[in-house]
Write a protein that holds these residues in place. Structure first.
Motif, PDB file in Angstrom:
ATOM      1  N   MET A  23       1.016  -1.242   0.027  1.00  0.00           N
ATOM      2  CA  MET A  23       0.081   0.317   0.725  1.00  0.00           C
ATOM      3  C   MET A  23       0.845   1.600   0.192  1.00  0.00           C
ATOM      4  SD  MET A  23      -3.371  -1.393   2.678  1.00  0.00           S
ATOM      5  CE  MET A  23      -4.726   0.395   1.955  1.00  0.00           C
ATOM      6  N   PHE A  24       0.402   2.461  -0.554  1.00  0.00           N
ATOM      7  CA  PHE A  24       1.167   3.176  -1.070  1.00  0.00           C
ATOM      8  C   PHE A  24       0.492   4.240  -0.708  1.00  0.00           C
ATOM      9  CE2 PHE A  24       4.108   1.179  -3.684  1.00  0.00           C
ATOM     10  CZ  PHE A  24       3.373  -0.243  -3.754  1.00  0.00           C
ATOM     11  N   TRP A  25       0.653   5.565  -0.117  1.00  0.00           N
ATOM     12  CA  TRP A  25       0.619   7.156  -0.077  1.00  0.00           C
ATOM     13  C   TRP A  25       1.537   8.386  -1.102  1.00  0.00           C
ATOM     14  CZ3 TRP A  25      -3.904   9.294   1.418  1.00  0.00           C
ATOM     15  CH2 TRP A  25      -4.558   8.094   2.224  1.00  0.00           C
ATOM     16  N   TYR A  26       0.707   8.317  -1.672  1.00  0.00           N
ATOM     17  CA  TYR A  26       1.202  10.087  -3.157  1.00  0.00           C
ATOM     18  C   TYR A  26       0.410  11.277  -2.099  1.00  0.00           C
ATOM     19  CZ  TYR A  26       2.557   5.845  -5.239  1.00  0.00           C
ATOM     20  OH  TYR A  26       3.029   5.260  -6.421  1.00  0.00           O
ATOM     21  N   GLN A  51       0.997  21.485   3.681  1.00  0.00           N
ATOM     22  CA  GLN A  51       0.330  20.236   3.527  1.00  0.00           C
ATOM     23  C   GLN A  51      -1.030  20.280   2.851  1.00  0.00           C
ATOM     24  OE1 GLN A  51       1.198  18.921   7.351  1.00  0.00           O
ATOM     25  NE2 GLN A  51       2.896  17.510   6.197  1.00  0.00           N
ATOM     26  N   THR A  52      -0.737  21.274   2.167  1.00  0.00           N
ATOM     27  CA  THR A  52      -2.741  21.368   0.944  1.00  0.00           C
ATOM     28  C   THR A  52      -2.266  20.366  -0.116  1.00  0.00           C
ATOM     29  OG1 THR A  52      -3.389  23.311   2.048  1.00  0.00           O
ATOM     30  CG2 THR A  52      -3.967  23.069  -0.229  1.00  0.00           C
ATOM     31  N   SER A  53      -3.290  19.533  -0.188  1.00  0.00           N
ATOM     32  CA  SER A  53      -2.470  19.354  -1.264  1.00  0.00           C
ATOM     33  C   SER A  53      -3.681  18.169  -1.966  1.00  0.00           C
ATOM     34  CB  SER A  53      -1.133  17.988  -1.507  1.00  0.00           C
ATOM     35  OG  SER A  53      -1.056  17.163  -2.669  1.00  0.00           O
ATOM     36  N   MET A  54      -3.685  17.283  -2.836  1.00  0.00           N
ATOM     37  CA  MET A  54      -4.841  16.059  -3.317  1.00  0.00           C
ATOM     38  C   MET A  54      -3.902  14.557  -3.042  1.00  0.00           C
ATOM     39  SD  MET A  54      -7.247  14.825  -4.420  1.00  0.00           S
ATOM     40  CE  MET A  54      -8.298  14.752  -6.034  1.00  0.00           C
ATOM     41  N   TYR A  55      -4.432  13.799  -1.351  1.00  0.00           N
ATOM     42  CA  TYR A  55      -3.615  12.786  -1.381  1.00  0.00           C
ATOM     43  C   TYR A  55      -4.299  11.168  -2.252  1.00  0.00           C
ATOM     44  CZ  TYR A  55      -1.376  15.327   2.127  1.00  0.00           C
ATOM     45  OH  TYR A  55      -0.476  16.980   1.999  1.00  0.00           O
ATOM     46  N   LEU A  56      -3.311  10.713  -2.319  1.00  0.00           N
ATOM     47  CA  LEU A  56      -3.917   9.579  -3.224  1.00  0.00           C
ATOM     48  C   LEU A  56      -3.513   8.397  -2.200  1.00  0.00           C
ATOM     49  CD1 LEU A  56      -3.485  10.575  -6.583  1.00  0.00           C
ATOM     50  CD2 LEU A  56      -5.656  10.346  -5.387  1.00  0.00           C
ATOM     51  N   CYS A  57      -4.593   7.094  -1.833  1.00  0.00           N
ATOM     52  CA  CYS A  57      -3.675   6.276  -1.468  1.00  0.00           C
ATOM     53  C   CYS A  57      -3.757   5.263  -2.688  1.00  0.00           C
ATOM     54  CB  CYS A  57      -5.321   6.100  -0.461  1.00  0.00           C
ATOM     55  SG  CYS A  57      -4.268   3.880  -0.070  1.00  0.00           S
ATOM     56  N   ALA A  58      -2.863   3.678  -2.945  1.00  0.00           N
ATOM     57  CA  ALA A  58      -2.904   3.083  -3.930  1.00  0.00           C
ATOM     58  C   ALA A  58      -3.032   1.803  -3.277  1.00  0.00           C
ATOM     59  CB  ALA A  58      -1.579   3.783  -5.530  1.00  0.00           C
TER      60      ALA A  58
END
Lengths: 112, 112
Positions: free
Chosen positions: B32-35, B85-92
């Motif tokens: 699992m990943f966090w981007y 840290q304002t951003s789009m966070y994506l999990c994969a």
């Protein structure tokens, strides 16, 4: 350091034409390269993977090439449709835990 | 259909708050990943995990931590949120030995 370059300018094409997107990489020897599609406000969706020993891969209207000498991958969409409009990301990868490095993506707009 | 679910689509937090972003996958994937994704920068890897209770730093781990207590759940923690840290966070997630990633829909975090 490893660097992935995709054309940052949007690609505008007419419906029915072939769209060709480019991905160049430097300081890297990936074992494979993936292409993803991303729609606004959504996560990327996997499209195709091509391995270093493959020159070309096809899936329906999609075709990917991988030139390890040029350090480049080309992504083609034939007979493009407005529904193909999205941002396309390339992601070379290698290693045991499938760590990917993503390009910033190229936005494709297909006009009717 | 396989799924990666992120708990929130949109989140607004104040500077200094501790923020938890949750990700759950139902595919029994090992990795699992966090981007995070920012305009013009593409996806940048924050942390990844290849097994329960295991974690590895990605390219930009500063200001973040992660937790993986169960195979299906991978949490990203912002210890003290800051405006950068304002951003789009994506999990994969990916299955062991397979490079194609399945992404969640993303969490757009705004820190004010």
């Amino acid at each position: 350091s490893q660097k992935i370059e995709q054309n940052s300018e949007a690609l505008n094409i007419q419906e029915g034409k072939t769209a060709t997107l480019t991905c160049n990489y430097t300081n890297y020897s990936p074992a494979y390269l993936q292409w993803y599609r991303q729609d606004p406000g959504r996560g990327p969706v996997f499209l195709l993977l091509i391995r270093e020993n493959e020159k070309e891969k096809r899936k329906e209207r999609l075709k990917v090439t991988f030139d390890t000498t040029l350090k480049q991958s080309l992504f083609h969409i034939t007979a493009s449709q407005p529904a193909d409009s999205a941002t396309y990301l390339c992601a070379p990868g290698s290693g045991g835990y499938n760590k990917l490095i993503f390009g910033a993506g190229t936005r494709l707009a297909v006009h009717p | 259909d396989v799924k990666v679910t992120q708990s929130s689509r949109y989140l607004v937090k104040r500077t200094g708050e501790k923020v938890f972003l949750e990700c759950v996958q139902d595919m029994d994937h090992e990795n699992m990943f966090w981007y995070r994704q920012d305009p013009g920068l593409g996806l940048r890897l924050i942390y990844f995990s290849y097994d329960v209770k295991m974690k590895e730093k990605g390219d930009i781990p500063e200001g973040y931590s992660v937790s993986r207590e169960k195979k299906e759940r991978f949490s990203l923690i912002l210890e003290s949120a800051s405006t950068n840290q304002t951003s789009m966070y994506l999990c994969a997630s990916t299955e062991a030995g397979r490079p194609d990633s399945t992404f969640g829909s993303g969490t757009r975090l705004t820190v004010v």
